[in-house]
Enzyme design. Structure first.
Site, PDB file in Angstrom:
ATOM      1  N   SER A 186     -26.021  25.802  -7.792  1.00 20.12           N
ATOM      2  CA  SER A 186     -27.031  25.675  -8.514  1.00 20.12           C
ATOM      3  C   SER A 186     -27.434  24.226  -8.564  1.00 20.12           C
ATOM      4  O   SER A 186     -26.322  23.240  -8.694  1.00 20.12           O
ATOM      5  CB  SER A 186     -26.644  26.182 -10.005  1.00 20.12           C
ATOM      6  OG  SER A 186     -27.730  25.802 -10.843  1.00 20.12           O
ATOM      7  N   TYR A 199     -21.170  27.642 -17.652  1.00 21.21           N
ATOM      8  CA  TYR A 199     -21.634  28.001 -16.347  1.00 21.21           C
ATOM      9  C   TYR A 199     -22.047  26.829 -15.277  1.00 21.21           C
ATOM     10  O   TYR A 199     -21.505  26.995 -14.104  1.00 21.21           O
ATOM     11  CB  TYR A 199     -23.167  28.755 -16.718  1.00 21.21           C
ATOM     12  CG  TYR A 199     -23.962  28.805 -15.568  1.00 21.21           C
ATOM     13  CD1 TYR A 199     -23.846  29.970 -14.751  1.00 21.21           C
ATOM     14  CD2 TYR A 199     -25.121  28.097 -15.088  1.00 21.21           C
ATOM     15  CE1 TYR A 199     -24.576  30.405 -13.574  1.00 21.21           C
ATOM     16  CE2 TYR A 199     -25.957  28.317 -13.725  1.00 21.21           C
ATOM     17  CZ  TYR A 199     -25.694  29.244 -13.274  1.00 21.21           C
ATOM     18  OH  TYR A 199     -26.545  29.520 -12.061  1.00 21.21           O
TER      19      TYR A 199
HETATM   20  P1  NAD Z   1     -29.026  37.986 -10.853  1.00 22.58           P
HETATM   21  O1  NAD Z   1     -28.611  38.481 -12.364  1.00 22.58           O
HETATM   22  O2  NAD Z   1     -29.887  38.991  -9.846  1.00 22.58           O
HETATM   23  O3  NAD Z   1     -27.557  38.185  -9.730  1.00 22.58           O
HETATM   24  C1  NAD Z   1     -26.265  37.701 -10.352  1.00 22.58           C
HETATM   25  C2  NAD Z   1     -25.613  39.283 -10.059  1.00 22.58           C
HETATM   26  O4  NAD Z   1     -24.056  38.681 -10.312  1.00 22.58           O
HETATM   27  C3  NAD Z   1     -25.738  40.188 -10.566  1.00 22.58           C
HETATM   28  O5  NAD Z   1     -26.613  41.069 -10.236  1.00 22.58           O
HETATM   29  C4  NAD Z   1     -24.323  40.886 -10.922  1.00 22.58           C
HETATM   30  O6  NAD Z   1     -24.166  41.989  -9.956  1.00 22.58           O
HETATM   31  C5  NAD Z   1     -23.308  39.786 -10.435  1.00 22.58           C
HETATM   32  N1  NAD Z   1     -22.262  39.698 -11.282  1.00 22.58           N
HETATM   33  C6  NAD Z   1     -22.156  38.839 -12.320  1.00 22.58           C
HETATM   34  N2  NAD Z   1     -20.828  39.104 -12.973  1.00 22.58           N
HETATM   35  C7  NAD Z   1     -20.181  39.818 -12.317  1.00 22.58           C
HETATM   36  C8  NAD Z   1     -18.937  40.561 -12.384  1.00 22.58           C
HETATM   37  N3  NAD Z   1     -18.039  40.374 -13.115  1.00 22.58           N
HETATM   38  N4  NAD Z   1     -18.512  41.758 -11.332  1.00 22.58           N
HETATM   39  C9  NAD Z   1     -19.506  41.812 -10.423  1.00 22.58           C
HETATM   40  N5  NAD Z   1     -20.955  41.413 -10.239  1.00 22.58           N
HETATM   41  C10 NAD Z   1     -21.103  40.514 -11.107  1.00 22.58           C
HETATM   42  O7  NAD Z   1     -29.303  36.681 -10.902  1.00 22.58           O
HETATM   43  P2  NAD Z   1     -29.622  35.638  -9.644  1.00 22.58           P
HETATM   44  O8  NAD Z   1     -30.332  34.395 -10.333  1.00 22.58           O
HETATM   45  O9  NAD Z   1     -30.182  36.023  -8.448  1.00 22.58           O
HETATM   46  O10 NAD Z   1     -28.393  34.936  -9.248  1.00 22.58           O
HETATM   47  C11 NAD Z   1     -27.479  35.075  -8.229  1.00 22.58           C
HETATM   48  C12 NAD Z   1     -26.850  33.605  -7.941  1.00 22.58           C
HETATM   49  O11 NAD Z   1     -27.839  32.470  -8.126  1.00 22.58           O
HETATM   50  C13 NAD Z   1     -25.789  33.303  -9.006  1.00 22.58           C
HETATM   51  O12 NAD Z   1     -24.826  32.708  -8.333  1.00 22.58           O
HETATM   52  C14 NAD Z   1     -26.600  32.307  -9.816  1.00 22.58           C
HETATM   53  O13 NAD Z   1     -25.778  31.355 -10.448  1.00 22.58           O
HETATM   54  C15 NAD Z   1     -27.099  31.673  -8.883  1.00 22.58           C
HETATM   55  N6  NAD Z   1     -28.275  30.687  -9.317  1.00 22.58           N
HETATM   56  C16 NAD Z   1     -29.592  31.230  -9.764  1.00 22.58           C
HETATM   57  C17 NAD Z   1     -30.578  30.414 -10.367  1.00 22.58           C
HETATM   58  C18 NAD Z   1     -31.913  31.247 -11.018  1.00 22.58           C
HETATM   59  O14 NAD Z   1     -32.516  30.192 -11.871  1.00 22.58           O
HETATM   60  N7  NAD Z   1     -32.016  32.201 -11.099  1.00 22.58           N
HETATM   61  C19 NAD Z   1     -30.517  29.226 -10.281  1.00 22.58           C
HETATM   62  C20 NAD Z   1     -29.445  28.514  -9.724  1.00 22.58           C
HETATM   63  C21 NAD Z   1     -28.272  29.276  -9.080  1.00 22.58           C
END
Ligand code: NAD
Ligand code: MG
Length: 294
Positions: A186, A199
């Site tokens: 991220s 985080y």
């Molecule tokens: P999202 O909520 O759609 O995806 C995150 C997923 O993590 C969830 O769907 C869930 O299935 C899984 N998860 C969390 N804890 C878990 C556990 N204990 N066991 C099993 N599964 C678990 O959100 P997203 O934004 O698509 O996130 C995906 C990745 O992108 C993450 O690593 C997040 O840190 C990263 N990210 C997101 C953003 C943003 O702005 N959305 C920015 C930077 C990084």
């Protein structure tokens, strides 16, 4: 004649209303709905015959990657929490609609046994594993370090760092030369927000692990990289991932002036998994809407 698409307007500038969901949140309940690339992603056989495992593949970025990988010709397993079944079912259907094998792996990645089981089941079902995407993460905001409960800190470390480390370790015996491991880091790894201290440190750790592991595994022909997204509209944000005042106008502070959509992340993950990235290792590819990554 090819038309140019202005990135400022290729996807709408969203202005989400106040909203909250219990963690982990459902894509189905997002307002506005996120663009996972279901209507738009076209594959061209770049991952033909490969077998992929994507943690957190039910929603958001992981779901967009699952759809893209399947349309590029890969069989795709998705791991997610049991509460996310409705989102997962939609993505499983999308993988199958692309003519590929799909595998649903509900369970909590905070548990070592589950981290090992998702790898075993993927290998058993698909007959191997070639691409691992460590994408699952938990993001719960708190008003500074004094207000992070210890069990919350623990759950974030386990969901993000421990799970990535454990799933990777379990996958390693199955990965052959030509395989790829990708971590979702991220912009928070470089520019931590005070309300996301725990985080953000996990994202720096995942980034660091990707770089160290890349050096270890390059001599074995296994490539390791990371993607660092900026603000992307996914269920992570309104399910206690951000305070409400950051949900309204989400992502509009980025140089491009709008939040990213999950569909805009898929290409980076396809590239890093494909042979086109054969000389790319230990890299973190920023997909941030213009905020520089070092
Ligand atoms: P999202 O909520 O759609 O995806 C995150 C997923 O993590 C969830 O769907 C869930 O299935 C899984 N998860 C969390 N804890 C878990 C556990 N204990 N066991 C099993 N599964 C678990 O959100 P997203 O934004 O698509 O996130 C995906 C990745 O992108 C993450 O690593 C997040 O840190 C990263 N990210 C997101 C953003 C943003 O702005 N959305 C920015 C930077 C990084
Ligand atoms: Mg989800």
């Amino acid at each position: 004649m090819a038309a140019l698409n202005d990135p400022r307007t290729l996807h709408p500038k969203i202005d989400p209303p106040k909203q909250t969901q219990p963690h982990p949140g459902l894509d189905a309940k997002l307002d506005p709905q996120a663009d996972l690339g279901l209507e738009t992603y076209r594959g061209s056989g770049r991952l033909q015959g490969r077998k992929a495992l994507i943690t957190g593949g039910d929603s958001g970025i992981g779901a967009a990657v699952a759809i893209a990988y399947a349309r590029e010709g890969a069989d795709v397993a998705i791991a997610y929490l049991p509460e996310e079944e409705p989102d997962a079912e939609k993505i499983i259907r999308a993988i199958e609609d692309a003519g590929q094998q799909a595998l649903a792996l509900p369970g909590d990645l905070q548990e070592l046994k589950h981290c090992e089981e998702i790898v075993e089941k993927t290998v058993e079902t698909f007959g191997g594993l070639d691409i691992l995407v460590n994408n699952a993460s938990r993001q719960i905001w708190h008003d500074g370090i004094r207000n992070i409960p210890d069990d919350d800190f623990d759950a974030t470390m386990k969901s993000n760092i421990y799970s990535s480390y454990r799933v990777t370790k379990a996958a390693l015996p199955h990965l052959k030369p030509g395989s790829a491991i990708i971590f979702t880091s991220s912009i928070q790894a470089y520019q931590p927000s005070p309300h996301l201290l725990d985080y953000a440190m996990t994202k720096a750790a995942m980034n660091n692990l990707a770089k160290g592991l890349a050096v270890q595994l390059a001599p074995e022909g296994i490539r390791v990289n990371a993607v660092a997204p900026g603000p992307v509209w996914t269920p992570l944000q309104p399910s206690h991932g951000q305070p409400q005042d950051k949900i309204e106008g989400f992502g509009q502070h980025s140089p491009l002036g709008r939040a990213g959509q999950p569909a805009e992340l898929a290409g980076a993950f396809v590239f890093l998994a494909s042979d086109e990235a054969s000389y790319v290792m230990g890299e973190t590819l920023g997909v941030t809407g213009g905020t520089p990554t070092p």
